[in-house]
Design an enzyme around this catalytic site. Structure first.
Site, PDB file in Angstrom:
ATOM      1  N   GLU A 261      -7.610   1.086  -5.683  1.00  0.00           N
ATOM      2  CA  GLU A 261      -7.003   1.312  -4.561  1.00  0.00           C
ATOM      3  C   GLU A 261      -7.871   0.785  -3.143  1.00  0.00           C
ATOM      4  O   GLU A 261      -9.229   1.570  -3.303  1.00  0.00           O
ATOM      5  CB  GLU A 261      -6.476   2.574  -4.234  1.00  0.00           C
ATOM      6  CG  GLU A 261      -5.489   3.034  -4.907  1.00  0.00           C
ATOM      7  CD  GLU A 261      -4.856   4.420  -4.970  1.00  0.00           C
ATOM      8  OE1 GLU A 261      -5.234   4.992  -4.195  1.00  0.00           O
ATOM      9  OE2 GLU A 261      -3.724   4.882  -5.909  1.00  0.00           O
TER      10      GLU A 261
ATOM     11  N   LYS B   8      -6.931  -2.153 -11.947  1.00  0.00           N
ATOM     12  CA  LYS B   8      -6.355  -1.957 -10.631  1.00  0.00           C
ATOM     13  C   LYS B   8      -6.946  -1.042  -9.838  1.00  0.00           C
ATOM     14  O   LYS B   8      -7.388   0.104 -10.383  1.00  0.00           O
ATOM     15  CB  LYS B   8      -5.152  -1.632 -10.475  1.00  0.00           C
ATOM     16  CG  LYS B   8      -4.333  -1.244  -9.198  1.00  0.00           C
ATOM     17  CD  LYS B   8      -2.620  -1.430  -9.186  1.00  0.00           C
ATOM     18  CE  LYS B   8      -1.929  -0.327  -9.555  1.00  0.00           C
ATOM     19  NZ  LYS B   8      -2.633   1.017  -8.824  1.00  0.00           N
TER      20      LYS B   8
ATOM     21  N   ASP C  92      -2.479   5.697 -12.759  1.00  0.00           N
ATOM     22  CA  ASP C  92      -2.902   7.189 -12.759  1.00  0.00           C
ATOM     23  C   ASP C  92      -1.777   7.874 -12.197  1.00  0.00           C
ATOM     24  O   ASP C  92      -1.952   9.195 -12.430  1.00  0.00           O
ATOM     25  CB  ASP C  92      -4.380   7.082 -11.920  1.00  0.00           C
ATOM     26  CG  ASP C  92      -3.978   6.767 -10.369  1.00  0.00           C
ATOM     27  OD1 ASP C  92      -2.984   6.325 -10.220  1.00  0.00           O
ATOM     28  OD2 ASP C  92      -5.048   6.869  -9.755  1.00  0.00           O
TER      29      ASP C  92
ATOM     30  N   ASP D  60      -5.325   1.366 -14.320  1.00  0.00           N
ATOM     31  CA  ASP D  60      -5.910   1.918 -13.176  1.00  0.00           C
ATOM     32  C   ASP D  60      -7.094   2.288 -13.192  1.00  0.00           C
ATOM     33  O   ASP D  60      -7.514   3.297 -14.068  1.00  0.00           O
ATOM     34  CB  ASP D  60      -5.028   3.188 -12.398  1.00  0.00           C
ATOM     35  CG  ASP D  60      -3.883   2.619 -11.515  1.00  0.00           C
ATOM     36  OD1 ASP D  60      -4.097   1.561 -11.084  1.00  0.00           O
ATOM     37  OD2 ASP D  60      -3.052   3.475 -11.150  1.00  0.00           O
TER      38      ASP D  60
ATOM     39  N   GLU E   2       2.065  -0.617  -1.619  1.00  0.00           N
ATOM     40  CA  GLU E   2       2.906   0.554  -1.625  1.00  0.00           C
ATOM     41  C   GLU E   2       3.300   1.170  -0.320  1.00  0.00           C
ATOM     42  O   GLU E   2       2.300   1.401   0.757  1.00  0.00           O
ATOM     43  CB  GLU E   2       1.906   1.763  -2.258  1.00  0.00           C
ATOM     44  CG  GLU E   2       2.721   3.052  -2.654  1.00  0.00           C
ATOM     45  CD  GLU E   2       2.160   3.649  -3.741  1.00  0.00           C
ATOM     46  OE1 GLU E   2       1.321   3.376  -4.493  1.00  0.00           O
ATOM     47  OE2 GLU E   2       2.757   5.051  -3.758  1.00  0.00           O
TER      48      GLU E   2
HETATM   49  O1  KIV Z   1      -0.257   4.940 -10.608  1.00  0.00           O
HETATM   50  C1  KIV Z   1       0.613   4.253 -10.589  1.00  0.00           C
HETATM   51  O2  KIV Z   1       1.314   4.156 -11.165  1.00  0.00           O
HETATM   52  C2  KIV Z   1       0.730   3.165  -9.335  1.00  0.00           C
HETATM   53  C3  KIV Z   1       2.065   2.702  -9.041  1.00  0.00           C
HETATM   54  C4  KIV Z   1       2.637   3.772  -7.956  1.00  0.00           C
HETATM   55  C5  KIV Z   1       1.789   1.259  -8.411  1.00  0.00           C
HETATM   56  O3  KIV Z   1      -0.335   2.737  -8.980  1.00  0.00           O
END
Ligand code: KIV
Length: 259
Positions: free
Chosen positions: A117, A115, A47, A86, A180
């Site tokens: 968070e 993915k 994202d 994401d 991160e």
């Molecule tokens: O959104 C993204 O590009 C990420 C990376 C910073 C790992 O989550």
């Protein structure tokens, strides 16, 4: 008979524990082709799309439609790569059922895994998505989607909290975890304690894998974080090429009179 794509799967990525491998973000067809041609077989449609490609100042405005659209472009332009996509802010906060619905949409758009968070806080989301048959990559440490609301983008050093997050996402069924902005000593310890691969960004050299934001690494984003290595200066190359084009049109040498 239908031909099935043979893409790298989550189980094969999990088995790379201890073997360094590169991960890079991609958001569109031309760069997805470059990534695969370079032999990188794990691609993240992050994202970060929001600020590096769509002109927002954070990842917060990015929505599920944006992620589906860009995931589709990357998937249609690669053949072997595993494409992680994401879950954007707002698509999994309300509850486990919402998280599963959102993850299903990303899979329908072509995602090989999703993915999200958070650590302990999202453990039940991860378990619910995995129970629906969708592989999950977790993301702990600096959490860009909520950074502005919490402690900001400061490096994370709290060993006990970070280890608790790492263990929670592993036991919920994540097959890999992005670390991160985590202190290098702590990320080394997490990497050593987990049986799933850690994918570091700004978290030192001891993670199993590394990920970079494509536009940072290629010099297309003007303000990358300090840990980024710029492997090219594509903004300069593109500007020079466009200057040549503009000059030739103005002086009448393009298009040529006789092709
Ligand atoms: O959104 C993204 O590009 C990420 C990376 C910073 C790992 O989550």
């Amino acid at each position: 008979m239908m031909a099935f794509e043979r893409r790298l799967g989550a189980t094969a990525i999990r088995a790379r524990k201890g073997i360094p491998f590169p991960v890079i973000t991609a958001y569109d067809a031309p760069f997805a082709r470059c990534v695969e041609a370079a032999g990188i077989d794990v691609v993240l449609v992050g994202d970060t799309l929001g600020h590096v490609a769509l002109g927002f100042t954070s990842t917060v405005p990015v929505d599920l439609d944006d992620m589906c659209r860009h995931a589709g472009a990357v998937v249609r332009s690669t053949h072997k790569a595993h494409v992680i996509v994401d879950l954007p802010f707002g698509s999994y906060e309300a509850g486990d059922v919402d998280a599963v619905h959102s993850a299903v949409r990303l899979v329908k758009a072509g995602a090989g895994s999703v993915k999200l968070e958070g650590g302990v806080r999202v453990a039940s989301r991860i378990a619910a998505i995995v129970a629906a048959g969708i592989p999950v990559v977790a993301h702990i440490g600096v959490l860009p989607q909520t950074a502005a609301l919490e402690a900001g983008f400061k490096r994370k050093r709290d060993r006990d909290l970070l280890l608790a997050d790492a263990r929670a996402v592993e036991s919920s069924g994540a097959f890999a975890v992005v670390l991160e902005g985590i202190d290098a000593t702590v990320s080394a310890e997490i990497t050593q304690q987990l049986s799933i691969p850690t994918i570091g960004i700004g978290s030192g050299p001891h993670c199993d894998a590394q990920v970079l934001v494509l536009y940072d690494a290629l010099g297309l984003y003007p303000d990358p974080p300090p840990f980024v290595k710029r492997y090219a200066e594509l903004a300069e190359v593109a500007t020079d090429a466009l200057r040549d084009y503009a000059r030739e049109v103005r002086e009448g040498t393009f298009p040529p009179l006789k092709p």
